[in-house]
Design an enzyme around this catalytic site. Sequence first.
Site, PDB file in Angstrom:
ATOM      1  CG  PHE A 149      -0.322   0.478   2.459  1.00 38.44           C
ATOM      2  CD1 PHE A 149      -0.212   1.871   2.819  1.00 38.44           C
ATOM      3  CD2 PHE A 149       0.282  -0.476   3.493  1.00 38.44           C
ATOM      4  CE1 PHE A 149       0.463   2.234   3.989  1.00 38.44           C
ATOM      5  CE2 PHE A 149       1.107   0.156   4.316  1.00 38.44           C
ATOM      6  CZ  PHE A 149       1.192   1.291   4.656  1.00 38.44           C
ATOM      7  CE  LYS A 173      -2.936  -8.384  -4.361  1.00 35.56           C
ATOM      8  NZ  LYS A 173      -3.359  -7.634  -3.431  1.00 35.56           N
ATOM      9  CD  GLU A 176      -5.805  -6.036   0.179  1.00 41.52           C
ATOM     10  OE1 GLU A 176      -4.595  -5.751  -0.544  1.00 41.52           O
ATOM     11  OE2 GLU A 176      -5.717  -7.071   1.119  1.00 41.52           O
ATOM     12  NE  ARG A 177      -4.035  -2.764   4.318  1.00 37.53           N
ATOM     13  CZ  ARG A 177      -3.108  -3.088   4.683  1.00 37.53           C
ATOM     14  NH1 ARG A 177      -1.728  -2.229   4.506  1.00 37.53           N
ATOM     15  NH2 ARG A 177      -2.958  -4.348   5.269  1.00 37.53           N
ATOM     16  CB  SER A 226       4.687  -7.304   5.679  1.00 33.89           C
ATOM     17  OG  SER A 226       4.082  -8.356   5.445  1.00 33.89           O
ATOM     18  CB  CYS A 281      10.555  -0.245   2.839  1.00 30.45           C
ATOM     19  SG  CYS A 281      11.235   0.377   1.036  1.00 30.45           S
ATOM     20  CD  GLU A 384       8.468  -2.560   8.294  1.00 33.75           C
ATOM     21  OE1 GLU A 384       7.971  -3.802   8.122  1.00 33.75           O
ATOM     22  OE2 GLU A 384       9.240  -2.061   7.431  1.00 33.75           O
TER      23      GLU A 384
HETATM   24  P1  NAD Z   1       1.629  -6.555   3.204  1.00 34.90           P
HETATM   25  O1  NAD Z   1       2.639  -7.602   3.230  1.00 34.90           O
HETATM   26  O2  NAD Z   1       0.705  -6.557   4.187  1.00 34.90           O
HETATM   27  O3  NAD Z   1       0.745  -6.874   1.706  1.00 34.90           O
HETATM   28  C1  NAD Z   1       1.509  -6.273   0.462  1.00 34.90           C
HETATM   29  C2  NAD Z   1       0.642  -7.375  -0.526  1.00 34.90           C
HETATM   30  O4  NAD Z   1       0.507  -8.490  -0.186  1.00 34.90           O
HETATM   31  C3  NAD Z   1      -0.490  -6.765  -0.771  1.00 34.90           C
HETATM   32  O5  NAD Z   1      -0.853  -6.759  -2.269  1.00 34.90           O
HETATM   33  C4  NAD Z   1      -1.586  -7.592   0.042  1.00 34.90           C
HETATM   34  O6  NAD Z   1      -2.798  -7.602  -0.531  1.00 34.90           O
HETATM   35  C5  NAD Z   1      -0.626  -8.852  -0.185  1.00 34.90           C
HETATM   36  N1  NAD Z   1      -1.068  -9.898   0.869  1.00 34.90           N
HETATM   37  C6  NAD Z   1      -1.382  -9.297   2.190  1.00 34.90           C
HETATM   38  N2  NAD Z   1      -1.628 -10.447   3.105  1.00 34.90           N
HETATM   39  C7  NAD Z   1      -1.326 -11.807   2.294  1.00 34.90           C
HETATM   40  C8  NAD Z   1      -1.195 -13.066   2.640  1.00 34.90           C
HETATM   41  N3  NAD Z   1      -1.657 -13.420   3.804  1.00 34.90           N
HETATM   42  N4  NAD Z   1      -1.128 -13.964   1.594  1.00 34.90           N
HETATM   43  C9  NAD Z   1      -0.879 -13.192   0.386  1.00 34.90           C
HETATM   44  N5  NAD Z   1      -0.750 -12.082   0.083  1.00 34.90           N
HETATM   45  C10 NAD Z   1      -1.008 -11.019   0.964  1.00 34.90           C
HETATM   46  O7  NAD Z   1       2.377  -5.094   3.189  1.00 34.90           O
HETATM   47  P2  NAD Z   1       1.645  -3.856   3.291  1.00 34.90           P
HETATM   48  O8  NAD Z   1       1.366  -3.552   4.696  1.00 34.90           O
HETATM   49  O9  NAD Z   1       1.108  -3.352   2.220  1.00 34.90           O
HETATM   50  O10 NAD Z   1       3.199  -2.820   2.772  1.00 34.90           O
HETATM   51  C11 NAD Z   1       4.107  -2.382   4.053  1.00 34.90           C
HETATM   52  C12 NAD Z   1       5.094  -3.482   4.245  1.00 34.90           C
HETATM   53  O11 NAD Z   1       5.906  -3.445   2.917  1.00 34.90           O
HETATM   54  C13 NAD Z   1       6.399  -2.944   5.050  1.00 34.90           C
HETATM   55  O12 NAD Z   1       6.715  -4.048   5.872  1.00 34.90           O
HETATM   56  C14 NAD Z   1       7.327  -2.398   4.480  1.00 34.90           C
HETATM   57  O13 NAD Z   1       8.571  -2.430   5.110  1.00 34.90           O
HETATM   58  C15 NAD Z   1       7.348  -3.224   3.232  1.00 34.90           C
HETATM   59  N6  NAD Z   1       7.999  -2.640   2.001  1.00 34.90           N
HETATM   60  C16 NAD Z   1       9.210  -3.108   1.654  1.00 34.90           C
HETATM   61  C17 NAD Z   1       9.760  -2.194   0.336  1.00 34.90           C
HETATM   62  C18 NAD Z   1      11.072  -2.883   0.150  1.00 34.90           C
HETATM   63  O14 NAD Z   1      11.395  -2.468  -1.005  1.00 34.90           O
HETATM   64  N7  NAD Z   1      11.617  -3.683   0.881  1.00 34.90           N
HETATM   65  C19 NAD Z   1       9.085  -1.446  -0.147  1.00 34.90           C
HETATM   66  C20 NAD Z   1       7.826  -0.887   0.323  1.00 34.90           C
HETATM   67  C21 NAD Z   1       7.335  -1.659   1.386  1.00 34.90           C
END
Ligand code: NAD
Length: 499
Positions: A149, A173, A176-177, A226, A281, A384
Amino acid sequence: MQELTHYLNGAHVKGTSGRFADVMNPATGEVQAKCPLASKEELEQAVAYAAAAQPAWAATNPQRRARVLMKLVDLLNRDMDKLAEALSREHGKTLPDAAGDVQRGLEVVEYCIGAPQLLKGEFTDSAGPGIDMYSMRQALGVTAGITPFNFPAMIPMWMFAPAIACGNAFILKPSERDPSVPLMLAELAEEAGLPKGILQVVNGDKEAVDAILYNDVIQSVGFVGSTPIAEYIYGTGCAQGKRVQCFGGAKNHMIIMPDADMAQAADALIGAGYGAAGERCMAISVAVPVGEETADKLIAELVPRIESLKVGPYTSGNDVDYGPVVTAAAKANIERLVQTGIDQGAELVVDGRDFKLQGYEDGFFVGPHLFDRATKDMDIYKQEIFGPVLTCVRAQTYEEAIGLAMDHEYGNGTAIFTRDGDAARDFANRINVGMVGINVPIPVPLAYHTFGGWKKSVFGDLNQHGPDAFKFYTRTKTVTARWPSGIKEGGEFSIPVME
Ligand code: NAD
């Protein structure tokens, strides 16, 4: 209530699964739209469109593909304000920050205009008697990406621009937020001349993600989000024989040496720690001053800056330093972690717990927090937080400071503030973190370098954007060729006659 769509084969398509996620306005706490959550069948429909469109796109010469990206850059610039507004409305970040989100994605699209050069193969003349050998980079086919998101414009572009420049079809994909900007990007790509089916958006949650992971046609999966989900997607995708790259969470340390300019270091920490409400991140979430005197000076510089931070909705324009966090659940998680910090004995020097914004009482605003004297064993240090909470861990020596960053399980970004070139050089060489800043708090590499952390911040071998992206989205094929010798008598200059 607005019902959002998927974007399939060049058209907005309503969800058919009957499942939806609420898209919030984080500033007001209201539901502003419904995001469809795709079923396996809807994902499979997108894959079928992609598979039908991709061979012709791969056969289009790379210069023509690059021209589509060139046009897309124009359209992104044309619609910058519109994109930034839609992004802020769903994410909550300020308008200038949202425009930066679009801009950092646009720069990767610009880089990918160089695809004809980046896709050039290798050639060995006369590798053996009469034998030539050449390697070429070919598209994978249908590829997919799952994005978080917090950068709903930048990260989709980091994935789809190189994927389509290489001749692949790409299924996005998004989170969804905040799904509106990804849908707008797919529309713009088509306006730029991208054939239908080459860039599609399938909105969804775990069901859509699993449908991607277990689909045999999809060749590669990119993920940013994450760490637990990154680990799941990497393990599952690899076990299905796909090429996978996953980028996870972070806990970025900034080391402040005694010789650093303390005002400069504090300014850097304010932007890197609290910008985008800490939902980056590459945010700095841990400050490590070296020596008690450095720590005291740093805290003295930080406190007035933090206390004067302006928190508010994006509609207040440039008067706001950061906005709300993305959901009520994110806010609750930050508050829970802040409480663990207090319970486990860290000193809460700036307490943002009572923050309230008149007229926006139901918004997901979190006041800025500063912890001092935190230790390695505390949850606020280990986890985090992804919120406007900066944690200060005092180190007595440089070795202790670098050791902290080295021992942490995450290794996305880090920074050192110093005037000592020797210390900076030693830090850059020894630290086991992927992106390092020297007097630069958020060292996000530019499009023509690559982006990626180390340790639990990454799963996979190749980084995002830069030359690595062209490796990730292509396969190498090497051809060894020998031709039977032909007739080499040369040209006939007299008129041929029948004998
Ligand atoms: P998230 O892991 O909750 O969601 C990321 C994606 O995974 C979304 O599209 C979501 O729909 C999907 N998802 C969520 N739960 C799932 C599941 N159980 N099974 C399969 N898919 C699932 O992350 P977020 O809250 O959207 O983003 C924040 C996180 O992203 C933080 O941890 C941040 O550090 C990380 N991030 C990392 C980078 C990097 O380059 N390392 C860059 C941006 C964000």
